[in-house]
Design a protein around this motif. Structure first.
Motif, mmCIF file in Angstrom:
data_model
loop_
_atom_site.group_PDB
_atom_site.id
_atom_site.type_symbol
_atom_site.label_atom_id
_atom_site.label_comp_id
_atom_site.label_asym_id
_atom_site.label_seq_id
_atom_site.Cartn_x
_atom_site.Cartn_y
_atom_site.Cartn_z
ATOM 1 N N TRP A 69 0.823 -1.207 0.000
ATOM 2 C CA TRP A 69 0.000 0.000 0.000
ATOM 3 C C TRP A 69 0.857 1.256 0.000
ATOM 4 O O TRP A 69 2.016 1.239 0.379
ATOM 5 C CB TRP A 69 -0.924 -0.006 1.209
ATOM 6 N N ASP A 100 -5.378 0.807 -0.723
ATOM 7 C CA ASP A 100 -5.964 -0.522 -0.937
ATOM 8 C C ASP A 100 -5.228 -1.282 -2.034
ATOM 9 O O ASP A 100 -5.775 -2.203 -2.642
ATOM 10 C CB ASP A 100 -7.442 -0.389 -1.319
ATOM 11 N N ARG A 101 -3.993 -0.943 -2.266
ATOM 12 C CA ARG A 101 -3.235 -1.516 -3.376
ATOM 13 C C ARG A 101 -3.130 -3.034 -3.303
ATOM 14 O O ARG A 101 -3.123 -3.711 -4.330
ATOM 15 C CB ARG A 101 -1.833 -0.895 -3.419
#
Length: 168
Positions: free
Chosen positions: A81, A87-88
């Motif tokens: 992230w 929210d990667r």
């Protein structure tokens, strides 16, 4: 789906806490049994474009990493992230086979099982949480059980929408 046993082998606190976390982890994996690569990457909820089965498994993996390695052990945060993309871990999950994500999650869970077995439940985290408190290992185990169980509900909904499969 096969039910995972949540009855602890002993009734001491550590065994109960770790049994319930392992039950929740096992349930997450069981929800993914037989899901093809294409379906694992599908976002079926219009209001949640990142919520895929792959995304949820990768999220669970990285949430455990964050709580055990970053908060509890105080290590540098090397999670996927960023401030720009918090929210990667859910976004990039679709770039990996679900089987790989599940294997990485299982391997990591095994390492954390060893950490928990060798650590006093009263030991405090090296890093403070949002409110400035240093939670203990017991709190982290309870939090991860809650987090995993909540996302198991999401996995259950996605699985039913994908192919009608339901279960515990």
């Amino acid at each position: 789906m096969t039910r995972i046993d949540d009855t602890p082998s002993a009734w001491d606190e550590r065994t109960q806490l770790t049994t319930f976390l392992d039950y929740a982890r096992g349930t997450a994996r069981a929800k993914c049994d037989g899901v093809c690569a294409e379906n694992a990457r599908k976002a079926l909820l219009p209001g949640s474009p990142l919520m895929t089965m792959s995304g949820l498994i990768n999220h669970l993996r990285w949430v455990e990493y964050h709580w055990f390695q970053v908060v509890f052990l105080g290590e540098e945060d090397r999670g996927p992230w960023t401030d720009e993309d918090p929210d990667r871990e859910m976004r990039i999950a679709v770039d990996f086979p679900l089987a790989q994500l599940l294997d990485e999650y299982a391997a990591q869970s095994a390492r954390y099982r060893e950490l928990v077995a060798a650590t006093d439940l009263d030991q405090r985290a090296r890093r403070a949480v949002r409110d400035g408190l240093h939670v203990d290992l017991r709190w982290i185990l309870l939090h991860l059980t809650e987090e995993t169980a909540r996302h198991n509900g999401h996995l259950d909904i996605l699985r039913e929408m994908l192919d009608g499969t339901t279960g515990d």
